[in-house]
Design a protein around this motif. Sequence first.
Motif, PDB file in Angstrom:
ATOM      1  N   LYS A 597       0.832  -1.191   0.000  1.00 37.29           N
ATOM      2  CA  LYS A 597       0.000   0.000   0.000  1.00 37.29           C
ATOM      3  C   LYS A 597       0.874   1.252   0.000  1.00 37.29           C
ATOM      4  O   LYS A 597       2.042   1.218   0.390  1.00 37.29           O
ATOM      5  N   THR A 598       0.274   2.345  -0.439  1.00 41.94           N
ATOM      6  CA  THR A 598       0.978   3.624  -0.430  1.00 41.94           C
ATOM      7  C   THR A 598       0.954   4.197   0.979  1.00 41.94           C
ATOM      8  O   THR A 598       0.321   3.648   1.886  1.00 41.94           O
ATOM      9  N   ALA A 599       1.634   5.332   1.157  1.00 45.30           N
ATOM     10  CA  ALA A 599       1.686   5.969   2.472  1.00 45.30           C
ATOM     11  C   ALA A 599       0.303   6.389   2.962  1.00 45.30           C
ATOM     12  O   ALA A 599       0.060   6.483   4.167  1.00 45.30           O
ATOM     13  N   THR A 600      -0.619   6.621   2.033  1.00 46.30           N
ATOM     14  CA  THR A 600      -1.968   7.043   2.423  1.00 46.30           C
ATOM     15  C   THR A 600      -2.914   5.860   2.596  1.00 46.30           C
ATOM     16  O   THR A 600      -4.101   6.049   2.846  1.00 46.30           O
ATOM     17  N   GLY A 601      -2.397   4.652   2.427  1.00 46.08           N
ATOM     18  CA  GLY A 601      -3.235   3.471   2.608  1.00 46.08           C
ATOM     19  C   GLY A 601      -3.864   2.944   1.337  1.00 46.08           C
ATOM     20  O   GLY A 601      -4.553   1.921   1.359  1.00 46.08           O
ATOM     21  N   ALA A 602      -3.627   3.619   0.212  1.00 47.36           N
ATOM     22  CA  ALA A 602      -4.194   3.148  -1.058  1.00 47.36           C
ATOM     23  C   ALA A 602      -3.406   1.933  -1.556  1.00 47.36           C
ATOM     24  O   ALA A 602      -2.231   1.749  -1.230  1.00 47.36           O
ATOM     25  N   ARG A 603      -4.053   1.115  -2.339  1.00 47.71           N
ATOM     26  CA  ARG A 603      -3.404  -0.072  -2.892  1.00 47.71           C
ATOM     27  C   ARG A 603      -2.467   0.345  -4.030  1.00 47.71           C
ATOM     28  O   ARG A 603      -2.889   0.951  -4.995  1.00 47.71           O
ATOM     29  N   SER A 604      -1.213   0.002  -3.873  1.00 45.53           N
ATOM     30  CA  SER A 604      -0.195   0.477  -4.815  1.00 45.53           C
ATOM     31  C   SER A 604      -0.246  -0.294  -6.127  1.00 45.53           C
ATOM     32  O   SER A 604      -0.484  -1.504  -6.156  1.00 45.53           O
ATOM     33  N   THR A 605      -0.002   0.435  -7.224  1.00 45.58           N
ATOM     34  CA  THR A 605       0.155  -0.188  -8.547  1.00 45.58           C
ATOM     35  C   THR A 605       1.436   0.328  -9.204  1.00 45.58           C
ATOM     36  O   THR A 605       1.500   0.527 -10.407  1.00 45.58           O
ATOM     37  N   ASP A 606       2.473   0.572  -8.367  1.00 43.33           N
ATOM     38  CA  ASP A 606       3.717   1.109  -8.926  1.00 43.33           C
ATOM     39  C   ASP A 606       4.479   0.022  -9.682  1.00 43.33           C
ATOM     40  O   ASP A 606       4.033  -1.131  -9.786  1.00 43.33           O
ATOM     41  N   GLU A 607       5.633   0.380 -10.200  1.00 41.96           N
ATOM     42  CA  GLU A 607       6.406  -0.519 -11.053  1.00 41.96           C
ATOM     43  C   GLU A 607       6.765  -1.823 -10.344  1.00 41.96           C
ATOM     44  O   GLU A 607       6.682  -2.901 -10.915  1.00 41.96           O
ATOM     45  N   GLU A 608       7.167  -1.710  -9.076  1.00 41.07           N
ATOM     46  CA  GLU A 608       7.527  -2.903  -8.316  1.00 41.07           C
ATOM     47  C   GLU A 608       6.340  -3.856  -8.195  1.00 41.07           C
ATOM     48  O   GLU A 608       6.481  -5.073  -8.327  1.00 41.07           O
ATOM     49  N   VAL A 609       5.151  -3.293  -7.954  1.00 44.62           N
ATOM     50  CA  VAL A 609       3.934  -4.114  -7.831  1.00 44.62           C
ATOM     51  C   VAL A 609       3.623  -4.767  -9.172  1.00 44.62           C
ATOM     52  O   VAL A 609       3.290  -5.961  -9.241  1.00 44.62           O
ATOM     53  N   LEU A 610       3.715  -3.995 -10.253  1.00 46.94           N
ATOM     54  CA  LEU A 610       3.433  -4.556 -11.577  1.00 46.94           C
ATOM     55  C   LEU A 610       4.382  -5.714 -11.892  1.00 46.94           C
ATOM     56  O   LEU A 610       3.963  -6.738 -12.436  1.00 46.94           O
ATOM     57  N   GLU A 611       5.657  -5.550 -11.557  1.00 52.32           N
ATOM     58  CA  GLU A 611       6.621  -6.619 -11.838  1.00 52.32           C
ATOM     59  C   GLU A 611       6.283  -7.877 -11.050  1.00 52.32           C
ATOM     60  O   GLU A 611       6.400  -8.998 -11.567  1.00 52.32           O
ATOM     61  N   LYS A 612       5.865  -7.711  -9.803  1.00 49.75           N
ATOM     62  CA  LYS A 612       5.501  -8.878  -8.987  1.00 49.75           C
ATOM     63  C   LYS A 612       4.251  -9.556  -9.538  1.00 49.75           C
ATOM     64  O   LYS A 612       4.202 -10.788  -9.692  1.00 49.75           O
ATOM     65  N   LEU A 613       3.230  -8.763  -9.859  1.00 47.46           N
ATOM     66  CA  LEU A 613       1.981  -9.331 -10.369  1.00 47.46           C
ATOM     67  C   LEU A 613       2.170  -9.942 -11.755  1.00 47.46           C
ATOM     68  O   LEU A 613       1.481 -10.903 -12.120  1.00 47.46           O
ATOM     69  N   ALA A 614       3.099  -9.383 -12.531  1.00 47.03           N
ATOM     70  CA  ALA A 614       3.327  -9.891 -13.894  1.00 47.03           C
ATOM     71  C   ALA A 614       3.849 -11.318 -13.905  1.00 47.03           C
ATOM     72  O   ALA A 614       3.781 -11.995 -14.937  1.00 47.03           O
ATOM     73  N   GLU A 615       4.360 -11.778 -12.774  1.00 51.47           N
ATOM     74  CA  GLU A 615       4.831 -13.156 -12.708  1.00 51.47           C
ATOM     75  C   GLU A 615       3.681 -14.150 -12.873  1.00 51.47           C
ATOM     76  O   GLU A 615       3.896 -15.285 -13.315  1.00 51.47           O
ATOM     77  N   ASN A 616       2.464 -13.701 -12.515  1.00 50.50           N
ATOM     78  CA  ASN A 616       1.324 -14.626 -12.548  1.00 50.50           C
ATOM     79  C   ASN A 616       0.130 -14.128 -13.366  1.00 50.50           C
ATOM     80  O   ASN A 616      -0.801 -14.900 -13.600  1.00 50.50           O
ATOM     81  N   TYR A 617       0.140 -12.854 -13.769  1.00 52.89           N
ATOM     82  CA  TYR A 617      -1.020 -12.295 -14.460  1.00 52.89           C
ATOM     83  C   TYR A 617      -0.574 -11.594 -15.742  1.00 52.89           C
ATOM     84  O   TYR A 617       0.412 -10.841 -15.731  1.00 52.89           O
ATOM     85  N   PRO A 618      -1.298 -11.777 -16.853  1.00 52.13           N
ATOM     86  CA  PRO A 618      -0.880 -11.176 -18.127  1.00 52.13           C
ATOM     87  C   PRO A 618      -1.101  -9.669 -18.200  1.00 52.13           C
ATOM     88  O   PRO A 618      -0.344  -8.980 -18.887  1.00 52.13           O
ATOM     89  N   LEU A 619      -2.139  -9.140 -17.534  1.00 53.06           N
ATOM     90  CA  LEU A 619      -2.437  -7.717 -17.671  1.00 53.06           C
ATOM     91  C   LEU A 619      -1.291  -6.833 -17.153  1.00 53.06           C
ATOM     92  O   LEU A 619      -0.870  -5.901 -17.859  1.00 53.06           O
TER      93      LEU A 619
END
Length: 924
Positions: A597-619
Amino acid sequence: MSDTPATLLLVDGSSYLYRAFHAMPDLRAVPGDPTSEPTGAIRGMVNMLHALKKEVPAAYVACVFDASGPTFRDDLYPDYKANRSPMPDDLRAQIAPIHEVVRLLGWPVLTVPGVEADDVIGTLAVQGVAQGLQVVISSGDKDLSQLVNDHVTVIDTMNGKRRDVAGVTAEFGVPPQLMVDFQTLVGDAVDNVPGVAKVGPKTAAKWLEQYGSLQALIAHAGDIKGVAGQNLRDALAWLPTGRQLVTIKTDCDLSADLPGLPSLDAMAVGSEQTEALRDFYERYGFKTLARQLQAAAPAAAGDGTPDLFADTAASDVATAAQQRDVDYETILSWERLDAWMERLKAADLVGLDTETTSLDEQRARIVGMSFSVEPGAAAYLPLAHEGPDAPVQLPLDEALERLRPWLEDVKSPKLGQHIKYDRHVFANHGIEVRGYVHDTMLQSYVLEVHRPHNLTSLAERHTGRTGISYEDLCGKGAKQIPFAQVPVDKAAAYACEDADQTLDVHRVLWPQIQASDKLSAIYALEIASSETLFRMERNGVLVDANKLARQSHELGLRITELEQEAYELAGQPFNLGSPKQLGEIFFDKLGMPVVKKTATGARSTDEEVLEKLAENYPLPARLLEHRSLSKLKSTYTDKLSQLANPRTGRVHTHYAQAVAVTGRLASNEPNLQNIPVRTPEGRRIREAFVAPPGRVIASCDYSQIELRIMAHLSGDEALLAAFHGGLDVHRATAAEVFGVTLAQVTSEQRRYAKVINFGLIYGMSSYGLAKNLGIDNTAAKNYIDRYFQRYPGVWQYMQDTKALAKAQGYVETVFGRRLQLPEINSPNGPRRAAAERAAINAPMQGTAADLIKKAMVAVQARLDAEQPDILMVLQVHDELVFELPAGRADWLREQVPAIMAGVAQLKVPLLAEVGVGANWEEAH
């Protein structure tokens, strides 16, 4: 904000002092002595209050701090703030001096026993509004948002945030009057105040919008469905206590601390206590601030916020510089120009500066120039000022021709501030200036790499002089006028001052460099590199505009395809650049796991998150490719042709010489160091850097230079043996770490070893290695342990280097370049750890930077002597790029690698490899 008696400015001093402590480096009363008193928070506090006072003029002010000891909240809830770390000792030691200096600056200081700073601020805000004042609260604490109304505003000067009624509503989704209810539901992790479990800002705002208040929500708690509803019902007994804890009191009795309330006279703005303040600044080592007070020239001190690190003691030269009268002249006749030319020829050293039409060094034209031949004596030669009031000036071309013999005389010593820029400006008029022997920007860069190197900072820091700013003359933003439209008398005062100050600064810095053989050698290298970089920038490199256009078109087609693929995978069109929409699609619609999550509590979609999710998801994988190609297109294929000189088709990158603390060069406009050559699309960009017909491109770069430097610095026997044996060092490392013979090393093991070799140079932890290799932390730790068992000299070097850095505050390259580490003894753990990593890496990066500069200078000298048709056109990391006649390729293949390998003798041989091709990519 207008300067009116209707403003009460309240500063959250507790918020300020923590921010000042964490924002500033580990400054000490005695610079470089880690045992002397810490002063970073004090200095930061002074700067922040100076800036705030300028930004928010007010008739009434107060700076409010938390008092030590418990408050009513501790009685109400014993675990209140129980999870807070104790105040760092270095900050605790600065509390009393901070209170002292705030008072000396004219601010009433309030610390009320048993009452938190927020409650004091809340009470004062209500008192102020009751008396018709507008109240401004300066704080980074979101809790104070509950005080906001039409008469109370909270500002956060650190990030420019303004929380008025509209600002609070936009940020939190509820108006200020519902902030207490909002905070009760969400809780406060910082103060250890529980809210409703699993209820975040979004849910809290939705509930309050639906029901109108916490009380109404509680009344309808039985209507809330699902887990959230059950959690709300489970918390009903706690919510009244939670509400009391988060509510800021506005009725505290402050009469003991502010006699006469509610008149507020005790908070009338006070004047600075100059004598006591100067003594304070001297006591804590803030010598520049003390000098400013001594000069008693507040108008000349700008906004009162001098360079954050300006603590250098003034020498006798500096003291004289700030006290003397000046003799500045404007040259408007041939007679006066001839007289000044005689003075220039007779001077031991001349400060030379240009005023121009542009910061673009390849296109800038001269408006005027200034000379300084001795302290306080300077002249301005206006040549292209415009406007109805502009005096008749000497003809530009004729004046330059009159000056040409002196400008091009290598035996006439000249001094400048950023001389490479001025070289270009004169070259734009067909003049090749010779005889530049000093550059104050580079002197500062060699002596104090971690400090600002602009002339304003240098003059203020080393001579105590402040002067006219460019904005004072020309204005700012859209209203800024060209320098040619500045009245000549004002332009002359500004330009003469620049040349004069440059000479002053030189007289302070140059003796310090002369006192050290190592620093003298590094400075000589920087001066020589400046000359070589000027030649390289002047040469430029040819780009194939048609090839770039084709690449842009192809990238555009692929980017469009990726957008459509992303829409299909998401099941709907969406804005690929919107974190909010990405979060909704990823987590709400497609059910992907929340990585962080970001500092404000929002769910992060930054580059690091995208790279992690890309291991299992095509989008996410499509989005990463889309971002990468979009950046390539906008930064390179679209832009390179635009940056090329329209007449020659060549791109002239600018090499910033005094930016990186390691001595590395920085390339910009365009940045050719960040081309992503690990991807096929990125490598294609280099295909567009070409040679004209009959010529070719050659690339010559050092092989594994930082590993060779590590072997030299550490003296590790196994590493030295690998390089002396001409082994593939990554294969050799793999054999050591995995316990196999060289012949048995697999490609996968070599890849692991390469990551380990380079990772440890940059201070990579076992966690970082695990993440990079896709293995677990235990395996990564075992690899690192095994590496150090096989290379004990490397481990010992790292420990010794950290210890040396802590003792002296800096490390050095092999050649003596000093790399300052102001955070090496910081009480802040992450900062100290970063400084320790830098201590290990900086000597390697810095030595590599020194080597490539030595190589540039040596190669250019050989080209000038033997092969003037060969142009050095680029320097990127450890690589030199050339454009040359095709028939000279054999000479370059034989000579340039030998020159590069011979610029220094290390414990291991240096190796430079060369390639030749029709374009930059082919040359690799």
